[in-house]
Design an enzyme around this catalytic site. Structure first.
Site, PDB file in Angstrom:
ATOM      1  N   TYR A 124       0.849  -1.190   0.000  1.00  0.00           N
ATOM      2  CA  TYR A 124       0.000   0.000   0.000  1.00  0.00           C
ATOM      3  C   TYR A 124       0.887   1.243   0.000  1.00  0.00           C
ATOM      4  CZ  TYR A 124      -3.454   3.496   0.900  1.00  0.00           C
ATOM      5  OH  TYR A 124      -4.246   4.613   0.764  1.00  0.00           O
ATOM      6  N   GLN A 181     -10.423   0.444   1.577  1.00  0.00           N
ATOM      7  CA  GLN A 181     -10.916  -0.367   0.460  1.00  0.00           C
ATOM      8  C   GLN A 181      -9.768  -1.027  -0.309  1.00  0.00           C
ATOM      9  OE1 GLN A 181     -11.583   2.807   1.083  1.00  0.00           O
ATOM     10  NE2 GLN A 181     -11.578   4.123  -0.717  1.00  0.00           N
ATOM     11  N   ASN A 204      -2.861   6.041   6.801  1.00  0.00           N
ATOM     12  CA  ASN A 204      -3.540   6.768   7.877  1.00  0.00           C
ATOM     13  C   ASN A 204      -4.274   5.780   8.805  1.00  0.00           C
ATOM     14  OD1 ASN A 204      -5.897   6.069   6.516  1.00  0.00           O
ATOM     15  ND2 ASN A 204      -6.136   8.083   5.568  1.00  0.00           N
ATOM     16  N   SER A 228       2.792   9.164  11.291  1.00  0.00           N
ATOM     17  CA  SER A 228       4.226   9.303  11.592  1.00  0.00           C
ATOM     18  C   SER A 228       4.475  10.028  12.905  1.00  0.00           C
ATOM     19  CB  SER A 228       4.903  10.091  10.478  1.00  0.00           C
ATOM     20  OG  SER A 228       4.692   9.448   9.257  1.00  0.00           O
ATOM     21  N   GLN A 250       8.166  15.723  10.618  1.00  0.00           N
ATOM     22  CA  GLN A 250       7.176  14.668  10.848  1.00  0.00           C
ATOM     23  C   GLN A 250       5.808  15.259  11.135  1.00  0.00           C
ATOM     24  OE1 GLN A 250       8.004  11.293  10.020  1.00  0.00           O
ATOM     25  NE2 GLN A 250       9.430  12.809   9.214  1.00  0.00           N
ATOM     26  N   HIS A 253       3.346  15.594   8.183  1.00  0.00           N
ATOM     27  CA  HIS A 253       2.673  14.435   7.577  1.00  0.00           C
ATOM     28  C   HIS A 253       1.157  14.523   7.734  1.00  0.00           C
ATOM     29  CE1 HIS A 253       5.487  11.677   5.807  1.00  0.00           C
ATOM     30  NE2 HIS A 253       6.333  11.903   6.784  1.00  0.00           N
ATOM     31  N   GLU A 317       8.429   5.815  16.774  1.00  0.00           N
ATOM     32  CA  GLU A 317       8.740   5.291  15.437  1.00  0.00           C
ATOM     33  C   GLU A 317      10.163   5.725  15.049  1.00  0.00           C
ATOM     34  OE1 GLU A 317       6.687   7.251  12.270  1.00  0.00           O
ATOM     35  OE2 GLU A 317       7.267   5.733  10.807  1.00  0.00           O
ATOM     36  N   HIS A 318      10.433   7.024  15.202  1.00  0.00           N
ATOM     37  CA  HIS A 318      11.784   7.552  14.944  1.00  0.00           C
ATOM     38  C   HIS A 318      12.291   8.212  16.216  1.00  0.00           C
ATOM     39  CE1 HIS A 318       9.494   8.219  11.096  1.00  0.00           C
ATOM     40  NE2 HIS A 318      10.484   7.475  10.652  1.00  0.00           N
ATOM     41  N   ASP A 351      13.926   8.728   5.691  1.00  0.00           N
ATOM     42  CA  ASP A 351      12.653   8.679   4.968  1.00  0.00           C
ATOM     43  C   ASP A 351      12.866   8.421   3.479  1.00  0.00           C
ATOM     44  OD1 ASP A 351      10.979   9.067   7.082  1.00  0.00           O
ATOM     45  OD2 ASP A 351      10.497  11.159   6.648  1.00  0.00           O
ATOM     46  N   HIS A 410       4.301 -42.576  16.985  1.00  0.00           N
ATOM     47  CA  HIS A 410       5.509 -41.741  16.859  1.00  0.00           C
ATOM     48  C   HIS A 410       6.751 -42.588  17.145  1.00  0.00           C
ATOM     49  CE1 HIS A 410       2.630 -38.455  17.183  1.00  0.00           C
ATOM     50  NE2 HIS A 410       3.590 -37.570  16.972  1.00  0.00           N
TER      51      HIS A 410
HETATM   52  N1  LIG Z   1       4.598   4.560   9.916  1.00  0.00           N
HETATM   53  C1  LIG Z   1       5.138   4.642   8.721  1.00  0.00           C
HETATM   54  O1  LIG Z   1       6.029   3.896   8.393  1.00  0.00           O
HETATM   55  C2  LIG Z   1       4.632   5.689   7.750  1.00  0.00           C
HETATM   56  C3  LIG Z   1       5.301   5.888   6.529  1.00  0.00           C
HETATM   57  C4  LIG Z   1       4.774   6.810   5.628  1.00  0.00           C
HETATM   58  C5  LIG Z   1       3.593   7.497   5.928  1.00  0.00           C
HETATM   59  N2  LIG Z   1       2.968   7.263   7.116  1.00  0.00           N
HETATM   60  C6  LIG Z   1       1.688   7.894   7.442  1.00  0.00           C
HETATM   61  O2  LIG Z   1       0.787   7.529   6.401  1.00  0.00           O
HETATM   62  C7  LIG Z   1      -0.306   8.423   6.444  1.00  0.00           C
HETATM   63  C8  LIG Z   1      -0.758   8.768   5.042  1.00  0.00           C
HETATM   64  O3  LIG Z   1      -2.055   9.264   5.192  1.00  0.00           O
HETATM   65  P1  LIG Z   1      -2.886   9.925   4.016  1.00  0.00           P
HETATM   66  O4  LIG Z   1      -4.239  10.197   4.577  1.00  0.00           O
HETATM   67  O5  LIG Z   1      -2.102  11.032   3.436  1.00  0.00           O
HETATM   68  O6  LIG Z   1      -2.951   8.824   2.894  1.00  0.00           O
HETATM   69  P2  LIG Z   1      -3.498   7.316   2.860  1.00  0.00           P
HETATM   70  O7  LIG Z   1      -3.203   6.855   1.473  1.00  0.00           O
HETATM   71  O8  LIG Z   1      -2.996   6.517   3.985  1.00  0.00           O
HETATM   72  O9  LIG Z   1      -5.067   7.424   3.052  1.00  0.00           O
HETATM   73  C9  LIG Z   1      -5.874   8.055   2.116  1.00  0.00           C
HETATM   74  C10 LIG Z   1      -7.184   7.293   1.980  1.00  0.00           C
HETATM   75  O10 LIG Z   1      -7.906   7.316   3.221  1.00  0.00           O
HETATM   76  C11 LIG Z   1      -9.279   7.141   2.917  1.00  0.00           C
HETATM   77  N3  LIG Z   1     -10.089   8.022   3.766  1.00  0.00           N
HETATM   78  C12 LIG Z   1      -9.947   9.360   3.938  1.00  0.00           C
HETATM   79  N4  LIG Z   1     -10.893   9.817   4.765  1.00  0.00           N
HETATM   80  C13 LIG Z   1     -11.654   8.754   5.125  1.00  0.00           C
HETATM   81  C14 LIG Z   1     -12.792   8.586   5.983  1.00  0.00           C
HETATM   82  N5  LIG Z   1     -13.342   9.609   6.614  1.00  0.00           N
HETATM   83  N6  LIG Z   1     -13.309   7.341   6.134  1.00  0.00           N
HETATM   84  C15 LIG Z   1     -12.756   6.284   5.500  1.00  0.00           C
HETATM   85  N7  LIG Z   1     -11.675   6.390   4.675  1.00  0.00           N
HETATM   86  C16 LIG Z   1     -11.148   7.618   4.499  1.00  0.00           C
HETATM   87  C17 LIG Z   1      -9.487   7.526   1.470  1.00  0.00           C
HETATM   88  O11 LIG Z   1     -10.003   6.440   0.764  1.00  0.00           O
HETATM   89  C18 LIG Z   1      -8.095   7.874   0.963  1.00  0.00           C
HETATM   90  O12 LIG Z   1      -7.803   7.303  -0.290  1.00  0.00           O
HETATM   91  C19 LIG Z   1       0.124   9.619   7.276  1.00  0.00           C
HETATM   92  O13 LIG Z   1      -0.536   9.538   8.515  1.00  0.00           O
HETATM   93  C20 LIG Z   1       1.619   9.392   7.446  1.00  0.00           C
HETATM   94  O14 LIG Z   1       2.066   9.938   8.648  1.00  0.00           O
HETATM   95  C21 LIG Z   1       3.466   6.368   8.008  1.00  0.00           C
HETATM   96  N1  LIG Z   2       8.214   9.690   7.690  1.00  0.00           N
HETATM   97  C1  LIG Z   2       7.453   8.658   7.023  1.00  0.00           C
HETATM   98  C2  LIG Z   2       7.448   7.441   7.932  1.00  0.00           C
HETATM   99  O1  LIG Z   2       6.813   7.700   9.119  1.00  0.00           O
HETATM  100  C3  LIG Z   2       7.993   8.261   5.675  1.00  0.00           C
HETATM  101  C4  LIG Z   2       8.021   9.316   4.627  1.00  0.00           C
HETATM  102  C5  LIG Z   2       7.819   9.193   3.303  1.00  0.00           C
HETATM  103  N2  LIG Z   2       7.993  10.382   2.732  1.00  0.00           N
HETATM  104  C6  LIG Z   2       8.309  11.232   3.652  1.00  0.00           C
HETATM  105  N3  LIG Z   2       8.311  10.592   4.820  1.00  0.00           N
HETATM  106 ZN   LIG Z   3       8.410  11.561   6.713  1.00  0.00          ZN
END
Ligand SMILES: NC(=O)c1ccc[n+]([C@@H]2O[C@H](COP(=O)([O-])OP(=O)(O)OC[C@H]3O[C@@H](n4cnc5c(N)ncnc54)[C@H](O)[C@@H]3O)[C@@H](O)[C@H]2O)c1
Ligand SMILES: N[C@H](CO)Cc1c[nH]c[nH+]1
Ligand SMILES: [Zn+2]
Length: 422
Positions: A124, A181, A204, A228, A250, A253, A317-318, A351, A410
């Site tokens: 994903y 989904q 998310n 993050s 961070q 994000h 996480e970091h 990152d 056995h």
């Molecule tokens: N822990 C890690 O290793 C790491 C690495 C990179 C990013 N992240 C995190 O990933 C996350 C990315 O989040 P994002 O939102 O930008 O993208 P995402 O792709 O994770 O989520 C977007 C999707 O969430 C769904 N959505 C939005 N609102 C909704 C609702 N109300 N109900 C149900 N579904 C809904 C939609 O279908 C949308 O396509 C950030 O929180 C970031 O901090 C974590």
């Molecule tokens: N900080 C995120 C992991 O928590 C990863 C990322 C991707 N692009 C930028 N940052």
């Molecule tokens: Zn980052």
């Protein structure tokens, strides 16, 4: 940032709590999404894309042409940067693939483990608020090294850098599906999306909750890698403007990201606050970052030992150690996803391009989980071979244990061989 001076230990759990939604509340929102995809397949996904992403999809899959032409839409400087990141991440992860070691446990009894890439994996790639094409490298490269045969990618974004990176790492099929989904599609399979055995990737709270829910239905997941976070332990050798920049990196994000600053120096905390105010103003994503900063804390502690105890309890996480004795303190850290040492190691380098993986456990899961690595994409199958000398040596032990467990069949599987040795 709100400076909290010398909190009592009893206050720590509340102070260190993440700004996550109630599990029951978010599960209640995600479960119907999973069911809709399970029951309605592609049509359900299209309806959910309209509802949550406001996009009307005719095709779910990116075409061969989309993938092949993605590079033409990127400038050469970005392609060169992706190339450098690819090399570093590949180099660091290649070393993780272990050659099998054969162990003779007793004469004639040999055991070993072989690593096999998981045949079908789903990755994903977040794209709700930013198109995280760097995540394609972080998941696709270890999958490539592990030898996974089918790599299915889902993302809500159609950014060409995601497709360009997908081609680079050998993704077999890519789909424009986001959120819970996407996780459901890869877990259950639909008319167009293949069902996979293990799902990887950050996202998310909807994405992370969907992964947790489908893991109860027999599909493996890497780990909970949600919003993050970064914790920084800084002393007077840290540069306040560097610390502020790392916190904001961070915080930008998303509103549900959390950053934490711990120090024994009141002066440092004050200076970081001044730098934060200046830098935040200049950020295009200042609204998101400001919301995350509102959940964040700067904590003043008495001693280094107290700071270390607090950071181990938080399990970030970091973790950035911007302190004079960073390497020494690293030895005392037992809960963190990834650690960054000294003034010139911004978390952003991890990152994108230093080589380590950025898909890491959040929300305290670093107490028990590691980040993604080649290991996450392989299964280890144990193999053994016992020769005639070996069965003579080990046979009586197994006979004795089987008899004591009252499992005669056995025991017989050994006895029959001992009686028929050539
Ligand atoms: N822990 C890690 O290793 C790491 C690495 C990179 C990013 N992240 C995190 O990933 C996350 C990315 O989040 P994002 O939102 O930008 O993208 P995402 O792709 O994770 O989520 C977007 C999707 O969430 C769904 N959505 C939005 N609102 C909704 C609702 N109300 N109900 C149900 N579904 C809904 C939609 O279908 C949308 O396509 C950030 O929180 C970031 O901090 C974590
Ligand atoms: N900080 C995120 C992991 O928590 C990863 C990322 C991707 N692009 C930028 N940052
Ligand atoms: Zn980052």
């Amino acid at each position: 940032m709100n400076i909290i001076p010398f909190p009592e230990r009893a206050q720590w759990p509340a102070l260190l709590a993440r700004p996550v939604l109630e599990a029951k509340d978010i599960e209640g929102r995600v479960q119907p999404v999973l069911e809709q995809v399970k029951n309605e397949g592609d049509a359900g996904i299209k309806a959910l894309a309209l509802k949550f992403d406001k996009i009307e999809l005719t095709e779910l899959a990116f075409s061969e042409k989309d993938m092949a032409e993605a590079g033409d839409k990127l400038d050469d400087a970005l392609k060169a940067a992706i190339g450098v990141a690819y090399e570093n991440i590949y180099k660091f992860h290649k070393g993780q693939l272990q050659a099998p070691e054969k162990v003779e446990t007793m004469p004639g009894v040999t055991c070993w483990r072989k690593s096999v890439g998981i045949e079908k994996v789903g990755i994903y790639i977040p794209g709700g608020s930013a198109p995280l094409f760097s995540t394609v490298l972080m998941l696709g490269i270890p999958a490539q090294i592990a030898g996974c045969k089918e790599v299915v990618l889902c993302t809500p974004s159609d950014h060409p850098a995601i497709l360009y990176a997908a081609k680079l790492v050998g993704v077999t099929k890519a789909f424009r599906i986001g959120g819970a989904q996407a996780i459901a599609a890869m877990a259950y399979g639909t008319e167009s999306v293949p069902k996979v055995y293990k799902i990887f990737g950050p996202g998310n709270q909807y994405v992370t909750t969907a992964k947790m829910l489908i893991s109860k239905e027999g599909v493996a997941i890497d780990m909970p890698a949600g919003p993050s976070e970064v914790a920084i332990f800084a002393d007077d050798t840290a540069l306040p403007c560097f610390v502020a920049a790392d916190l904001l990196s961070q915080a930008e994000h998303g509103a549900d990201s959390q950053v934490l600053l711990v120090s024994t120096s009141k002066k440092l905390l004050g200076s970081v606050n001044i730098a934060l105010a200046e830098q935040l103003e200049a950020l295009p994503r200042k609204e998101l970052a400001a919301q995350a900063m509102a959940n964040s804390k700067a904590i003043l502690v008495e001693t280094e030992e107290e700071a270390i105890e607090m950071l181990n309890q938080y399990a970030a996480e970091h973790l950035i150690l911007s302190i004079a004795n960073a390497e020494e303190v690293t030895e005392k850290i037992f809960n963190a996803g990834s650690i960054f040492l000294g003034n010139y190691t911004p978390e952003s380098c991890g990152d994108y391009a230093s080589g380590t993986n950025h898909t890491l456990p959040t929300n305290g899961y670093a107490r028990a989980y590691s980040g993604v690595s080649v290991d996450s994409f392989v299964k280890k199958i144990t193999v053994q071979h016992i020769n005639e000398e070996g069965i003579r040596n080990i046979g009586p032990t197994v006979e004795a244990m089987a008899a004591a467990e009252s499992l005669d069949a056995h025991k017989n599987a050994v006895s029959i061989r001992l009686k028929n040795l050539l």
